[in-house]
Structures are given as C-alpha cells and as structure tokens.
Scaffold this motif. Structure first.
Motif, PDB file in Angstrom:
ATOM      1  N   ARG A 159       2.928   0.693  16.757  1.00  0.00           N
ATOM      2  CA  ARG A 159       1.533   0.295  16.538  1.00  0.00           C
ATOM      3  C   ARG A 159       0.866  -0.370  17.737  1.00  0.00           C
ATOM      4  O   ARG A 159      -0.364  -0.329  17.850  1.00  0.00           O
ATOM      5  N   ASP A 236      -5.802  -7.952  17.318  1.00  0.00           N
ATOM      6  CA  ASP A 236      -5.601  -6.527  17.078  1.00  0.00           C
ATOM      7  C   ASP A 236      -4.367  -6.273  16.226  1.00  0.00           C
ATOM      8  O   ASP A 236      -4.302  -5.287  15.490  1.00  0.00           O
ATOM      9  N   LEU A 237      -3.387  -7.152  16.360  1.00  0.00           N
ATOM     10  CA  LEU A 237      -2.129  -6.987  15.632  1.00  0.00           C
ATOM     11  C   LEU A 237      -1.644  -8.363  15.192  1.00  0.00           C
ATOM     12  O   LEU A 237      -1.575  -9.291  16.005  1.00  0.00           O
ATOM     13  N   LEU A 258      -7.517 -10.438  11.417  1.00  0.00           N
ATOM     14  CA  LEU A 258      -7.587  -9.104  12.010  1.00  0.00           C
ATOM     15  C   LEU A 258      -8.984  -8.767  12.500  1.00  0.00           C
ATOM     16  O   LEU A 258      -9.981  -9.012  11.820  1.00  0.00           O
ATOM     17  N   GLY A 261     -10.278  -2.547  12.707  1.00  0.00           N
ATOM     18  CA  GLY A 261      -9.353  -1.582  13.278  1.00  0.00           C
ATOM     19  C   GLY A 261      -7.967  -2.126  13.549  1.00  0.00           C
ATOM     20  O   GLY A 261      -7.076  -1.376  13.946  1.00  0.00           O
ATOM     21  N   GLY A 262      -7.769  -3.424  13.351  1.00  0.00           N
ATOM     22  CA  GLY A 262      -6.459  -4.034  13.583  1.00  0.00           C
ATOM     23  C   GLY A 262      -5.534  -3.825  12.409  1.00  0.00           C
ATOM     24  O   GLY A 262      -5.917  -3.311  11.358  1.00  0.00           O
ATOM     25  N   ALA A 263      -4.283  -4.264  12.587  1.00  0.00           N
ATOM     26  CA  ALA A 263      -3.280  -4.100  11.534  1.00  0.00           C
ATOM     27  C   ALA A 263      -2.362  -5.308  11.509  1.00  0.00           C
ATOM     28  O   ALA A 263      -2.077  -5.920  12.546  1.00  0.00           O
ATOM     29  N   GLY A 286      -7.649  -7.028   2.167  1.00  0.00           N
ATOM     30  CA  GLY A 286      -6.777  -6.155   2.928  1.00  0.00           C
ATOM     31  C   GLY A 286      -6.517  -4.850   2.190  1.00  0.00           C
ATOM     32  O   GLY A 286      -6.776  -4.728   0.990  1.00  0.00           O
ATOM     33  N   THR A 303      -4.356  -3.187   6.770  1.00  0.00           N
ATOM     34  CA  THR A 303      -5.588  -3.205   7.547  1.00  0.00           C
ATOM     35  C   THR A 303      -6.652  -3.974   6.767  1.00  0.00           C
ATOM     36  O   THR A 303      -6.474  -4.294   5.587  1.00  0.00           O
ATOM     37  N   LYS A 304      -7.761  -4.251   7.427  1.00  0.00           N
ATOM     38  CA  LYS A 304      -8.856  -4.966   6.769  1.00  0.00           C
ATOM     39  C   LYS A 304      -9.824  -3.945   6.181  1.00  0.00           C
ATOM     40  O   LYS A 304     -10.205  -2.983   6.852  1.00  0.00           O
ATOM     41  N   LYS A 305     -10.204  -4.148   4.930  1.00  0.00           N
ATOM     42  CA  LYS A 305     -11.160  -3.248   4.292  1.00  0.00           C
ATOM     43  C   LYS A 305     -12.500  -3.313   5.013  1.00  0.00           C
ATOM     44  O   LYS A 305     -12.951  -4.395   5.425  1.00  0.00           O
ATOM     45  N   GLU A 306     -13.123  -2.162   5.154  1.00  0.00           N
ATOM     46  CA  GLU A 306     -14.452  -2.125   5.746  1.00  0.00           C
ATOM     47  C   GLU A 306     -15.466  -2.608   4.730  1.00  0.00           C
ATOM     48  O   GLU A 306     -15.402  -2.257   3.550  1.00  0.00           O
TER      49      GLU A 306
END
Length: 311
Positions: A159, A236-237, A258, A261-263, A286, A303-306
C-alpha cells in the motif's frame, strides 16, 4: 543469582491465552517462539504455519517462592486442555545466560516480497532488492514473528506510495515505522503510550539510518495526542497493530486521521472481534475495503467514506 527457565508448547490458537497466564506470574516478559523453516543460504527464514508454538519465560530461582509460582502456573495451564502440546517444564539456568537466552529463537525473517527483518545480533546476506530492517526490540513489542505484525508488514509493502505521510499508532519496537521509512515514506509519526517503546523506536530508527524520517513521541490518538500538529486528515497511511478493543475505542480518531484517498491498516483483531470492529469503524465514517487473515488474526484495511455532496 540463578534463574528458572519456564518452557511449554501450545497449538497456535492458544498462544495468547498461554502468554497471558505466563505474564500474570512473570512480569519480565514472555518469549513466543514460532517454528521456522530455512528459506535460503543467505539466512532467511519463514514461519511454519499451523505448527505448535513454544513459549518461554524466566524468573528468579528463589526457592519456595519460585516453586509456588511454577505450581500455580501448572494448575492454571490445565485450562488450555488439548491446546497444551507440551506441559510446563522448569530448569535452572545461570545468571550469565538467561538475559539473552531469548535471542537464540529469533532468526532473520522474510515477510512479503522484499522485507527482511534482521535482529541486530544476526548476520544476513541480503538479496538484490531486499529492504532489510535491523531490529532490536528491547522491552517493546514487535519483532515480526507475530501474525498481526506480519499481516501489517505485508499490507504496508503493497500500500505504501513513495512520499507518503504515515502514522504508526502503538509503535512498539518501531518495526512498522522503520518499514515505512525504508520503503519510501517522506515522514513517519510514531506514537506509543509506553516510554520504553518510544526509546526503542528512536534507537531502531537511528540503527537503520532513518532517524530524520521517523518522529517518535509518547502518547496516543485523542486527548493523549503528543505532537504539535493535529492528526485530523493528515496521513496517507495509518498503521495500528493494537487489539480489537482498542480498534473499537479509537475507531473515530483512526478514521479521522486519514487524508482523502488514504488507508488505515488495523491489526491485532481476533476473528471473534471482527464484526464489532467493522461496526465501530463504519460508524466512525470508515469503510472496510478488505479483511486479511492469518490463523485466528485479522487485518482490516479501511478507507474514509466520501462525503455526499448536497446539491
């Protein structure tokens, strides 16, 4: 003073229960020694999946007190039933040898495609393309031997993007921070509530020449955050090899840290805790995009929900 070396072997699903029983009576720590097979002539090794795991601990051989401790442990270990492969044995070892005895059971460990974890007391001839992490865990958790650490390292290798900003929560020995820095992260913030872990992370960063990339501090997410910059939407991570309980408790700040686009790579979760962790992370905004397993352990990639745009 002489010491008693305590040793037993259990099936892999009982390792944590057996280690907890030992820690109740031997606070100095427990050595968990998974069996390994040699991979190559360079000295690399990999764990043998499903084989019994040996545990060792050491306590002062002070006569009646140590005998009572051994007797109590033997009674409590019966609760493991058939998971106890070899019962507890005790032998006397001299003071000069016990402190470093655990080091014999830590080989150079290969993880993923390129990562090689070399204990500082081992020699290793690196392959072309290897990313070698030189590690001395000291009193901190994190040697690469535990399935939760291996799961994190494998996902981290896949990742991480060069130039990433990384947060390591519960850094322990710093193994995940070191891997991130050596794989190309631009900066790694490593936090842990244990001052011994902070020292181990700083010392291991210096040992690997990445002290300019890794910033270690005592604290955690939430009110115990120790750094001047707030963590929200900064990384980012996010790496967190903790426990199922802590993943649930820290779900909101883990997700909030986050960037878009991060994880987050969240490990230390046992199979029975996965559903509760998923619920907590989803409630915190998340989205669990993947779950990976090794034995009874789970790694959740989040990931973070949009946010939905309101017209």
């Amino acid at each position: 003073m002489d010491y008693l070396e305590l040793a037993l072997a259990v099936h892999h699903q009982a390792v944590e229960a057996a280690a907890d029983l030992l820690r109740r009576h031997v606070p100095a720590g427990v050595s968990i020694e998974a069996p390994y097979q040699a991979l190559d002539e360079e000295g690399g090794a990999a764990p043998v999946q499903g084989a019994p795991v040996r545990l060792r601990a050491w306590l002062p051989a002070d006569g009646a007190r140590s005998r009572a401790t051994v007797a109590a442990l033997r009674r409590e270990l019966r609760s493991l039933g058939d998971a106890l492969v070899r019962p507890l044995r005790a032998r006397t070892v001299p003071d000069s040898s016990w402190a470093d005895a655990w080091k014999r059971y830590f080989p150079v460990l290969r993880v993923g495609r390129r990562l090689a974890i070399r204990p500082s007391w081992r020699r290793y001839r690196a392959r072309p393309g290897d990313v070698v992490i030189e590690l001395d865990p000291g009193a901190a958790f994190g040697t690469g031997q535990h399935p939760t650490t291996r799961l994190c390292l494998e996902a981290l290798e896949e990742r991480l993007r060069p130039g990433a900003i990384v947060l390591d929560v519960g850094a322990g020995s710093g193994i995940l921070s070191l891997a991130a820095a050596l794989l190309g992260a631009a900066r790694v913030d490593a936090v842990d509530i244990d001052p011994a872990a902070v020292r181990a992370t700083e010392e291991n960063a210096l040992r690997n020449g990445v002290q300019h990339l890794v910033r270690a501090a005592q604290g955690s997410l939430g009110e115990a955050w120790p750094l001047p910059e707030r963590p929200a939407a900064r990384y980012d991570l996010v790496l967190a090899n903790l426990s199922g309980r802590l993943v649930q408790e820290l779900a909101q700040p883990l997700v909030a840290a986050l960037r878009p686009g991060g994880a987050a790579l969240l490990s230390g979760v046992i199979e029975e805790q996965e559903a509760a962790c998923r619920d907590a992370l989803e409630a915190a905004g998340g989205h669990v995009v993947e779950s990976r397993a090794e034995e009874a352990w789970r790694l959740l990639i989040v990931t973070k929900k949009e946010r939905t745009q309101v017209p």
